[in-house]
Write a protein that holds these residues in place. Structure first.
Motif, PDB file in Angstrom:
ATOM      1  N   THR A  39       0.818  -1.218   0.000  1.00 42.68           N
ATOM      2  CA  THR A  39       0.000   0.000   0.000  1.00 42.68           C
ATOM      3  C   THR A  39       0.850   1.266   0.000  1.00 42.68           C
ATOM      4  O   THR A  39       0.364   2.339  -0.337  1.00 42.68           O
ATOM      5  CB  THR A  39      -0.927   0.023   1.220  1.00 42.68           C
ATOM      6  N   SER A  40       2.121   1.142   0.366  1.00 40.41           N
ATOM      7  CA  SER A  40       3.023   2.299   0.378  1.00 40.41           C
ATOM      8  C   SER A  40       3.536   2.660  -1.011  1.00 40.41           C
ATOM      9  O   SER A  40       4.094   3.739  -1.209  1.00 40.41           O
ATOM     10  CB  SER A  40       4.216   2.020   1.294  1.00 40.41           C
ATOM     11  N   ASP A  41       3.359   1.769  -1.979  1.00 39.69           N
ATOM     12  CA  ASP A  41       3.866   2.017  -3.327  1.00 39.69           C
ATOM     13  C   ASP A  41       3.078   3.152  -3.981  1.00 39.69           C
ATOM     14  O   ASP A  41       1.848   3.206  -3.875  1.00 39.69           O
ATOM     15  CB  ASP A  41       3.729   0.749  -4.177  1.00 39.69           C
ATOM     16  N   PRO A  42       3.761   4.085  -4.663  1.00 37.74           N
ATOM     17  CA  PRO A  42       3.041   5.181  -5.325  1.00 37.74           C
ATOM     18  C   PRO A  42       1.971   4.692  -6.295  1.00 37.74           C
ATOM     19  O   PRO A  42       0.939   5.346  -6.483  1.00 37.74           O
ATOM     20  CB  PRO A  42       4.159   5.939  -6.068  1.00 37.74           C
ATOM     21  N   LEU A  43       2.198   3.548  -6.913  1.00 37.75           N
ATOM     22  CA  LEU A  43       1.223   3.028  -7.857  1.00 37.75           C
ATOM     23  C   LEU A  43      -0.091   2.685  -7.164  1.00 37.75           C
ATOM     24  O   LEU A  43      -1.165   2.773  -7.767  1.00 37.75           O
ATOM     25  CB  LEU A  43       1.771   1.782  -8.553  1.00 37.75           C
ATOM     26  N   TYR A  44      -0.010   2.315  -5.906  1.00 38.11           N
ATOM     27  CA  TYR A  44      -1.225   1.949  -5.175  1.00 38.11           C
ATOM     28  C   TYR A  44      -2.167   3.138  -5.033  1.00 38.11           C
ATOM     29  O   TYR A  44      -3.389   2.968  -4.952  1.00 38.11           O
ATOM     30  CB  TYR A  44      -0.868   1.378  -3.804  1.00 38.11           C
ATOM     31  N   LYS A  45      -1.600   4.347  -5.000  1.00 34.46           N
ATOM     32  CA  LYS A  45      -2.445   5.543  -4.927  1.00 34.46           C
ATOM     33  C   LYS A  45      -3.328   5.639  -6.167  1.00 34.46           C
ATOM     34  O   LYS A  45      -4.472   6.099  -6.093  1.00 34.46           O
ATOM     35  CB  LYS A  45      -1.583   6.801  -4.795  1.00 34.46           C
ATOM     36  N   GLY A  46      -2.802   5.203  -7.297  1.00 36.83           N
ATOM     37  CA  GLY A  46      -3.611   5.175  -8.508  1.00 36.83           C
ATOM     38  C   GLY A  46      -4.746   4.179  -8.399  1.00 36.83           C
ATOM     39  O   GLY A  46      -5.869   4.431  -8.879  1.00 36.83           O
ATOM     40  N   LEU A  47      -4.489   3.033  -7.769  1.00 37.78           N
ATOM     41  CA  LEU A  47      -5.551   2.046  -7.570  1.00 37.78           C
ATOM     42  C   LEU A  47      -6.634   2.580  -6.643  1.00 37.78           C
ATOM     43  O   LEU A  47      -7.831   2.333  -6.850  1.00 37.78           O
ATOM     44  CB  LEU A  47      -4.962   0.751  -7.004  1.00 37.78           C
ATOM     45  N   GLU A  48      -6.233   3.332  -5.626  1.00 39.76           N
ATOM     46  CA  GLU A  48      -7.224   3.937  -4.737  1.00 39.76           C
ATOM     47  C   GLU A  48      -8.057   4.975  -5.481  1.00 39.76           C
ATOM     48  O   GLU A  48      -9.278   5.077  -5.270  1.00 39.76           O
ATOM     49  CB  GLU A  48      -6.520   4.560  -3.533  1.00 39.76           C
ATOM     50  N   ALA A  49      -7.419   5.730  -6.374  1.00 42.99           N
ATOM     51  CA  ALA A  49      -8.169   6.690  -7.193  1.00 42.99           C
ATOM     52  C   ALA A  49      -9.136   5.966  -8.115  1.00 42.99           C
ATOM     53  O   ALA A  49     -10.287   6.398  -8.303  1.00 42.99           O
ATOM     54  CB  ALA A  49      -7.201   7.550  -8.000  1.00 42.99           C
ATOM     55  N   GLN A  51     -10.542   3.072  -7.554  1.00 44.01           N
ATOM     56  CA  GLN A  51     -11.622   2.590  -6.694  1.00 44.01           C
ATOM     57  C   GLN A  51     -12.657   3.686  -6.446  1.00 44.01           C
ATOM     58  O   GLN A  51     -13.877   3.483  -6.622  1.00 44.01           O
ATOM     59  CB  GLN A  51     -11.030   2.117  -5.366  1.00 44.01           C
ATOM     60  N   ASP A  52     -12.188   4.863  -6.061  1.00 46.09           N
ATOM     61  CA  ASP A  52     -13.095   5.969  -5.736  1.00 46.09           C
ATOM     62  C   ASP A  52     -13.826   6.486  -6.978  1.00 46.09           C
ATOM     63  O   ASP A  52     -15.044   6.716  -6.946  1.00 46.09           O
ATOM     64  CB  ASP A  52     -12.315   7.114  -5.097  1.00 46.09           C
ATOM     65  N   ASN A  53     -13.084   6.645  -8.059  1.00 45.23           N
ATOM     66  CA  ASN A  53     -13.667   7.262  -9.250  1.00 45.23           C
ATOM     67  C   ASN A  53     -14.644   6.347  -9.972  1.00 45.23           C
ATOM     68  O   ASN A  53     -15.610   6.807 -10.576  1.00 45.23           O
ATOM     69  CB  ASN A  53     -12.562   7.734 -10.194  1.00 45.23           C
ATOM     70  N   VAL A  54     -14.405   5.037  -9.925  1.00 48.91           N
ATOM     71  CA  VAL A  54     -15.355   4.092 -10.507  1.00 48.91           C
ATOM     72  C   VAL A  54     -16.677   4.135  -9.738  1.00 48.91           C
ATOM     73  O   VAL A  54     -17.760   4.123 -10.333  1.00 48.91           O
ATOM     74  CB  VAL A  54     -14.774   2.664 -10.523  1.00 48.91           C
ATOM     75  N   ALA A  55     -16.587   4.190  -8.424  1.00 44.38           N
ATOM     76  CA  ALA A  55     -17.809   4.262  -7.610  1.00 44.38           C
ATOM     77  C   ALA A  55     -18.616   5.516  -7.954  1.00 44.38           C
ATOM     78  O   ALA A  55     -19.849   5.460  -8.107  1.00 44.38           O
ATOM     79  CB  ALA A  55     -17.454   4.249  -6.124  1.00 44.38           C
TER      80      ALA A  55
END
Length: 328
Positions: A39-49, A51-55
């Protein structure tokens, strides 16, 4: 009925009501996304985005759930689940997809492009889209987007490395796809395929002598505790894709298909530019923790790996893709 059982019955009724309410609010569709990254990887921030944006874009009809650190299993296993129609996705490199469509393997070939912007042109091209269609039609896998850049991969060792000869006898962990193993062998090391989650223990117990990875993954897996030197070869420019089940994707309403692909591209850019911005800080962190980070002349490594393209049948593609990456 005793007071105890009355309370128990009331509690059960309350739980049931809560479950019914949560079910009523549940999304119509759920996609479980697996990644080997922490979760600390910068790429994971894109996955969180993502997740939020798809919702938001789907008005809550589509939910994305994230599973870091390969919680759903190795990438290869999740790909097989996807091919079987499961609502899963995985962040995966082209080398692992080459077993289904050979062209994808060239994306992991040595010294194909530098940085994100060049390789982004390749994975957004009509040529790449043709490969993605074949992957969908022939292998049951859907590319949501392939612009998830994790950085350039470097050598992680106990000793200093300046030329390919320094890697002789070094057992180096790498993914098992042919494009990776052939590249590492051409660089002079002995390729040793292992799951990413086993690299730390394999290094600390001397099962392997070294590894190769991008800087965010090094700190994410705490490899700074078990290596001494990072040699910045940049031998593979790691571009990855978000891959899901073609059968599941095709079953979605068209508007939700569009949401997934549009938001995957947007999130891929968030992830990739975030990674790009984080690299200098990660390098400083490694140095502060006692790891040597060395710049070298990579010309001998480029020369040593040049034959990998022809050996794997990518000789013609190399020129085409390098021209696309250069904007020609």
């Amino acid at each position: 009925m005793t007071a105890y059982f009355k309370l128990t019955a009331l509690a059960a009724a309350g739980i049931a009501a809560g479950l019914m309410a949560s079910s009523a609010l549940a999304a119509d569709y759920t996609l479980n996304v697996n990644t080997a990254l922490a979760t600390s990887d910068p790429l994971y921030k894109g996955l969180e985005a993502f997740q939020d944006n798809v919702a938001k874009a789907s008005d809550g009809k589509l939910e994305v759930r994230l599973f870091p650190n390969s919680q759903l299993g190795p990438d290869e296993d999740v790909l097989e689940q996807a091919r079987a129609g499961a609502p899963v996705a995985v962040v995966v490199d082209g080398g692992r997809l080459a077993v289904f469509e050979n062209e994808f393997g060239v994306l992991g070939a040595p010294f194909l492009a530098s940085g994100y912007d060049g390789i982004r042109k390749v994975v957004m091209s009509d040529q790449f889209n043709g490969w993605a269609k074949k992957l969908h039609d022939n292998s049951g896998l859907q590319v949501l987007s392939f612009n998830w850049w994790q950085g350039e991969r470097h050598l992680l060792t106990e000793k200093e490395v300046t030329v390919p000869a320094d890697l002789k006898g070094i057992r180096m962990r790498t993914p098992g796809a042919p494009v990776w193993t052939e590249t590492i062998a051409a660089m002079g090391a002995t390729p040793t395929p292992l799951p990413w989650g086993e690299v730390y223990s394999a290094l600390s117990s001397n099962v392997i002598d070294g590894a190769e990875a991008q800087l965010p993954a090094v700190v994410g897996a705490k490899l700074d505790e078990v290596i001494k030197v990072v040699t910045k070869t940049g031998h593979i420019n790691l571009i990855t894709g978000l891959i899901t089940s073609a059968g599941w994707f095709d079953s979605l309403p068209p508007d939700l298909q569009t949401v997934l692909t549009d938001e995957a591209v947007k999130a891929g850019d968030i992830a990739s530019y975030g990674t790009q911005d984080a690299l200098a800080g990660i390098e400083k962190q490694l140095i502060s923790e006692g790891v040597e980070v060395n710049e070298i002349d990579v010309t001998p490594f480029k020369e040593a790996t040049a034959g990998v393209y022809d050996k794997l049948g990518y000789g013609e593609l190399r020129g085409q893709l390098q021209a696309i990456a250069a904007g020609q």
